[in-house]
Design a protein around this motif. Structure first.
Motif, PDB file in Angstrom:
ATOM      1  N   GLY A 108      -3.537  27.048   0.006  1.00 52.77           N
ATOM      2  CA  GLY A 108      -4.358  27.929   0.836  1.00 52.77           C
ATOM      3  C   GLY A 108      -5.212  27.215   1.862  1.00 52.77           C
ATOM      4  N   ALA A 109      -5.775  26.070   1.504  1.00 49.88           N
ATOM      5  CA  ALA A 109      -6.655  25.347   2.426  1.00 49.88           C
ATOM      6  C   ALA A 109      -5.915  24.840   3.659  1.00 49.88           C
ATOM      7  CB  ALA A 109      -7.335  24.187   1.706  1.00 49.88           C
ATOM      8  N   SER A 110      -4.579  24.701   3.580  1.00 48.26           N
ATOM      9  CA  SER A 110      -3.824  24.211   4.734  1.00 48.26           C
ATOM     10  C   SER A 110      -3.677  25.277   5.809  1.00 48.26           C
ATOM     11  CB  SER A 110      -2.441  23.717   4.297  1.00 48.26           C
ATOM     12  OG  SER A 110      -1.608  24.782   3.879  1.00 48.26           O
ATOM     13  N   LEU A 111      -4.065  26.528   5.497  1.00 51.97           N
ATOM     14  CA  LEU A 111      -4.015  27.615   6.480  1.00 51.97           C
ATOM     15  C   LEU A 111      -5.287  27.681   7.310  1.00 51.97           C
ATOM     16  CD1 LEU A 111      -2.484  30.325   4.129  1.00 51.97           C
ATOM     17  CD2 LEU A 111      -1.282  29.022   5.899  1.00 51.97           C
ATOM     18  N   SER A 112      -6.260  26.835   6.970  1.00 48.87           N
ATOM     19  CA  SER A 112      -7.501  26.717   7.737  1.00 48.87           C
ATOM     20  C   SER A 112      -7.493  25.369   8.442  1.00 48.87           C
ATOM     21  CB  SER A 112      -8.711  26.805   6.799  1.00 48.87           C
ATOM     22  OG  SER A 112      -9.867  26.295   7.417  1.00 48.87           O
ATOM     23  N   VAL A 113      -7.602  25.382   9.756  1.00 47.24           N
ATOM     24  CA  VAL A 113      -7.577  24.134  10.519  1.00 47.24           C
ATOM     25  C   VAL A 113      -8.690  23.203  10.059  1.00 47.24           C
ATOM     26  CG1 VAL A 113      -7.756  23.107  12.817  1.00 47.24           C
ATOM     27  CG2 VAL A 113      -6.557  25.279  12.510  1.00 47.24           C
ATOM     28  N   SER A 114      -9.891  23.726   9.952  1.00 42.00           N
ATOM     29  CA  SER A 114     -11.033  22.883   9.588  1.00 42.00           C
ATOM     30  C   SER A 114     -10.868  22.315   8.186  1.00 42.00           C
ATOM     31  CB  SER A 114     -12.342  23.673   9.684  1.00 42.00           C
ATOM     32  OG  SER A 114     -12.317  24.801   8.832  1.00 42.00           O
ATOM     33  N   MET A 171       0.839  -1.198   0.000  1.00 40.41           N
ATOM     34  CA  MET A 171       0.000   0.000   0.000  1.00 40.41           C
ATOM     35  C   MET A 171       0.878   1.253   0.000  1.00 40.41           C
ATOM     36  SD  MET A 171      -3.301  -0.552   0.040  1.00 40.41           S
ATOM     37  CE  MET A 171      -4.013   0.871   0.877  1.00 40.41           C
ATOM     38  N   ARG A 172       0.543   2.192  -0.884  1.00 42.69           N
ATOM     39  CA  ARG A 172       1.284   3.452  -0.893  1.00 42.69           C
ATOM     40  C   ARG A 172       0.816   4.344   0.260  1.00 42.69           C
ATOM     41  NH1 ARG A 172      -0.039   2.762  -6.304  1.00 42.69           N
ATOM     42  NH2 ARG A 172      -1.712   4.287  -6.156  1.00 42.69           N
ATOM     43  N   LYS A 173       1.704   5.252   0.646  1.00 45.12           N
ATOM     44  CA  LYS A 173       1.369   6.183   1.722  1.00 45.12           C
ATOM     45  C   LYS A 173       0.218   7.094   1.300  1.00 45.12           C
ATOM     46  CE  LYS A 173       6.141   6.469   3.349  1.00 45.12           C
ATOM     47  NZ  LYS A 173       7.337   7.352   3.438  1.00 45.12           N
ATOM     48  N   LYS A 174      -0.607   7.472   2.266  1.00 44.23           N
ATOM     49  CA  LYS A 174      -1.638   8.490   2.080  1.00 44.23           C
ATOM     50  C   LYS A 174      -1.118   9.747   2.765  1.00 44.23           C
ATOM     51  CE  LYS A 174      -5.216   4.933   2.359  1.00 44.23           C
ATOM     52  NZ  LYS A 174      -6.320   4.390   3.181  1.00 44.23           N
ATOM     53  N   ILE A 175      -1.069  10.845   2.031  1.00 46.04           N
ATOM     54  CA  ILE A 175      -0.354  12.025   2.525  1.00 46.04           C
ATOM     55  C   ILE A 175      -1.183  13.291   2.375  1.00 46.04           C
ATOM     56  CG2 ILE A 175       1.699  13.462   2.209  1.00 46.04           C
ATOM     57  CD1 ILE A 175       3.068  10.912   1.027  1.00 46.04           C
ATOM     58  N   ALA A 176      -1.244  14.064   3.459  1.00 40.35           N
ATOM     59  CA  ALA A 176      -1.823  15.413   3.418  1.00 40.35           C
ATOM     60  C   ALA A 176      -0.718  16.378   3.820  1.00 40.35           C
ATOM     61  CB  ALA A 176      -3.007  15.516   4.358  1.00 40.35           C
ATOM     62  N   ALA A 177      -0.114  17.031   2.821  1.00 43.32           N
ATOM     63  CA  ALA A 177       1.010  17.939   3.058  1.00 43.32           C
ATOM     64  C   ALA A 177       0.554  19.376   2.861  1.00 43.32           C
ATOM     65  CB  ALA A 177       2.163  17.610   2.106  1.00 43.32           C
ATOM     66  N   GLY A 178       0.691  20.176   3.888  1.00 42.70           N
ATOM     67  CA  GLY A 178       0.280  21.577   3.831  1.00 42.70           C
ATOM     68  C   GLY A 178       1.452  22.492   3.534  1.00 42.70           C
ATOM     69  N   ASN A 179       1.385  23.216   2.420  1.00 44.22           N
ATOM     70  CA  ASN A 179       2.407  24.189   2.048  1.00 44.22           C
ATOM     71  C   ASN A 179       1.894  25.580   2.405  1.00 44.22           C
ATOM     72  OD1 ASN A 179       4.401  25.754   0.878  1.00 44.22           O
ATOM     73  ND2 ASN A 179       3.797  25.298  -1.228  1.00 44.22           N
ATOM     74  N   TRP A 180       2.424  26.126   3.503  1.00 47.05           N
ATOM     75  CA  TRP A 180       1.935  27.422   3.986  1.00 47.05           C
ATOM     76  C   TRP A 180       2.426  28.593   3.143  1.00 47.05           C
ATOM     77  CZ3 TRP A 180       2.532  27.164  10.075  1.00 47.05           C
ATOM     78  CH2 TRP A 180       1.777  26.076  10.556  1.00 47.05           C
ATOM     79  N   LYS A 181       3.430  28.354   2.307  1.00 44.09           N
ATOM     80  CA  LYS A 181       4.023  29.403   1.468  1.00 44.09           C
ATOM     81  C   LYS A 181       4.472  30.580   2.342  1.00 44.09           C
ATOM     82  CE  LYS A 181       1.365  27.716  -2.433  1.00 44.09           C
ATOM     83  NZ  LYS A 181       0.714  28.020  -3.721  1.00 44.09           N
ATOM     84  N   MET A 182       4.402  31.824   1.853  1.00 36.05           N
ATOM     85  CA  MET A 182       4.856  32.968   2.655  1.00 36.05           C
ATOM     86  C   MET A 182       3.672  33.551   3.433  1.00 36.05           C
ATOM     87  SD  MET A 182       7.207  36.247   1.556  1.00 36.05           S
ATOM     88  CE  MET A 182       5.834  37.282   1.003  1.00 36.05           C
ATOM     89  N   ASN A 183       3.082  32.689   4.259  1.00 38.09           N
ATOM     90  CA  ASN A 183       1.922  33.077   5.063  1.00 38.09           C
ATOM     91  C   ASN A 183       2.168  32.727   6.524  1.00 38.09           C
ATOM     92  OD1 ASN A 183      -0.035  33.938   2.930  1.00 38.09           O
ATOM     93  ND2 ASN A 183       0.281  31.835   2.243  1.00 38.09           N
ATOM     94  N   THR A 184       1.536  33.473   7.397  1.00 41.01           N
ATOM     95  CA  THR A 184       1.609  33.388   8.858  1.00 41.01           C
ATOM     96  C   THR A 184       2.904  33.983   9.406  1.00 41.01           C
ATOM     97  OG1 THR A 184       2.627  31.180   9.157  1.00 41.01           O
ATOM     98  CG2 THR A 184       0.230  31.246   8.864  1.00 41.01           C
ATOM     99  N   THR A 185       2.761  34.685  10.514  1.00 42.45           N
ATOM    100  CA  THR A 185       3.912  35.117  11.301  1.00 42.45           C
ATOM    101  C   THR A 185       4.305  33.940  12.190  1.00 42.45           C
ATOM    102  OG1 THR A 185       2.543  35.895  13.127  1.00 42.45           O
ATOM    103  CG2 THR A 185       3.002  37.486  11.352  1.00 42.45           C
ATOM    104  N   PRO A 186       5.455  34.002  12.867  1.00 40.26           N
ATOM    105  CA  PRO A 186       5.805  32.898  13.771  1.00 40.26           C
ATOM    106  C   PRO A 186       4.723  32.609  14.810  1.00 40.26           C
ATOM    107  CG  PRO A 186       7.741  34.227  13.349  1.00 40.26           C
ATOM    108  CD  PRO A 186       6.588  34.940  12.695  1.00 40.26           C
ATOM    109  N   ALA A 187       4.154  33.651  15.398  1.00 39.30           N
ATOM    110  CA  ALA A 187       3.098  33.452  16.408  1.00 39.30           C
ATOM    111  C   ALA A 187       1.856  32.834  15.776  1.00 39.30           C
ATOM    112  CB  ALA A 187       2.755  34.777  17.082  1.00 39.30           C
ATOM    113  N   GLU A 188       1.495  33.303  14.586  1.00 44.09           N
ATOM    114  CA  GLU A 188       0.328  32.743  13.894  1.00 44.09           C
ATOM    115  C   GLU A 188       0.557  31.288  13.508  1.00 44.09           C
ATOM    116  OE1 GLU A 188      -1.235  36.901  11.771  1.00 44.09           O
ATOM    117  OE2 GLU A 188       0.093  35.525  10.696  1.00 44.09           O
ATOM    118  N   GLY A 189       1.803  30.966  13.139  1.00 42.54           N
ATOM    119  CA  GLY A 189       2.127  29.598  12.769  1.00 42.54           C
ATOM    120  C   GLY A 189       1.997  28.645  13.947  1.00 42.54           C
ATOM    121  N   VAL A 190       2.471  29.063  15.102  1.00 42.85           N
ATOM    122  CA  VAL A 190       2.354  28.234  16.310  1.00 42.85           C
ATOM    123  C   VAL A 190       0.890  28.044  16.673  1.00 42.85           C
ATOM    124  CG1 VAL A 190       2.819  28.150  18.789  1.00 42.85           C
ATOM    125  CG2 VAL A 190       4.644  28.773  17.204  1.00 42.85           C
TER     126      VAL A 190
END
Length: 251
Positions: A236-242, A1-20
Motif C-alpha cells: 500500500g505505501a508504494s501507492l503514495s509518492v511521498s 555488498m548486497r543490493k538495496k531494493i525498494a520494490a513497489g507492488n501496486w497489486k490491483m490498484n490504479t487505472t492506467p492513467a493513475e499509474g502513469v
C-alpha cells in the motif's frame, strides 16, 4: 555488498492513467534517493507498456506481478514470460501470499515460473512467509523452510544467485500489524543461514532478502537497519509518492 531494493507492488490498484501519474510523480522525486538503491515498480499488466515507456532512461525498473508457468498456449487470462521480456520488464513477483491463498498456486507451479523467469533473463522476486496461525503455533521457521525446499532449493547455485527473496509475514499484510525489526531480523537471518547450510555462506551472502510486511516511511529505517534485511517489497505505501520515496531514502 548486497543490493538495496525498494520494490513497489501496486497489486490491483490504479487505472492506467493513475499509474502513469503515479510513476511520473515518483520520477520527479527520484533525485532525493541517494546511493545505489534499486527502485522497482510493479503495476498491473494493463499499465506495463505505458509505464515502461515513461521510465525509459531513468533508474526506475519495472516488474510484473506474476507470470504464467508455460511459455504459450490455451491459458486464457495469463501472461507469458516471453511477452514480459519483449516489453522490457526486468523483474517478476512469484509466489506472493495472495497468489498462494486466493489462486491456489502450487509449489510445482511456482517452481516452473521461477525457472522460466530465470531462463529468459528476468529476475524472480520469490515470496515466502507464514500465516498468523502458524506463527502462533511457533512453526513459522518450519513453514518457511518447507516453502524454500519446494522451490528455492530446487535451483542450481548459479540460478539461486539471480533470485531475490521476499519474506512476507502474511499476518502483517494489509492488517496494520508489523513485525518488529527484531522479528524481521530473526526470520531474515534464519533464511540466510538456511541458504548457507544448503549451498554456502558465500552464496547466502549474495542473496537480497526483502521484508514484505506493511513497510511504511515511519518504520522503514529501523527495519532496514537490521543486518539481514536488504529492502522491502512494499504494498500500500508504494501507492503514495511521498511514502515510497521516504522508504527508498531509509537506507
Amino acid at each position: 555488498m548486497r543490493k538495496k531494493i525498494a520494490a513497489g507492488n501496486w497489486k490491483m490498484n490504479t487505472t492506467p492513467a493513475e499509474g502513469v501519474k503515479l510513476v511520473s510523480e515518483i520520477l520527479g522525486k527520484v533525485s532525493e534517493v541517494e546511493g545505489d538503491v534499486e527502485l522497482i515498480v510493479c503495476p498491473p499488466y494493463t499499465h506495463l507498456a505505458t509505464i515502461l515507456d515513461k521510465v525509459k532512461g531513468s533508474r526506475i525498473m519495472v516488474g510484473a506481478q506474476n507470470c504464467a508457468w508455460e511459455l504459450s498456449g490455451a491459458f486464457t487470462g495469463e501472461i507469458s514470460i516471453t511477452t514480459l521480456k519483449e516489453m522490457g520488464v526486468t523483474h517478476v513477483i512469484i509466489g506472493h501470499s495472495e497468489r498462494r491463498e486466493f489462486f491456489h498456486e502450487s509449489d510445482e507451479m511456482m517452481l516452473k515460473k521461477v525457472r522460466l523467469t530465470l531462463s529468459h533473463g528476468l529476475i524472480p522476486i520469490f515470496c515466502i512467509g507464514e500465516k498468523l496461525a502458524e506463527r502462533e503455533k511457533g512453526i513459522q521457521f518450519e513453514v518457511v523452510v518447507k516453502q524454500m525446499e519446494k522451490v528455492v532449493y530446487q535451483l542450481s547455485e548459479d540460478d539461486l544467485k539471480k533470485v531475490i527473496i521476499a519474506y512476507e509475514p502474511v499476518w502483517a499484510i494489509g492488517t496494520g500489524k508489523t513485525a518488529t525489526p527484531e522479528q524481521a531480523q530473526d526470520m531474515h537471518g534464519f533464511i540466510r543461514n538456511s541458504i548457507s547450510k544448503q549451498y554456502s555462506s558465500a552464496v547466502a551472502n549474495t542473496i537480497p532478502i526483502l521484508y514484505g510486511g506493511s513497510v511504511k516511511g515511519a518504520n522503514a529505517k529501523e527495519i532496514f537497519s537490521m543486518p539481514d534485511v536488504d529492502g522491502g517489497l512494499i504494498g500500500g505505501a508504494s501507492l503514495s509518492v511521498s511514502e515510497y520515496i521516504e522508504i527508498a531514502k531509509s537506507f
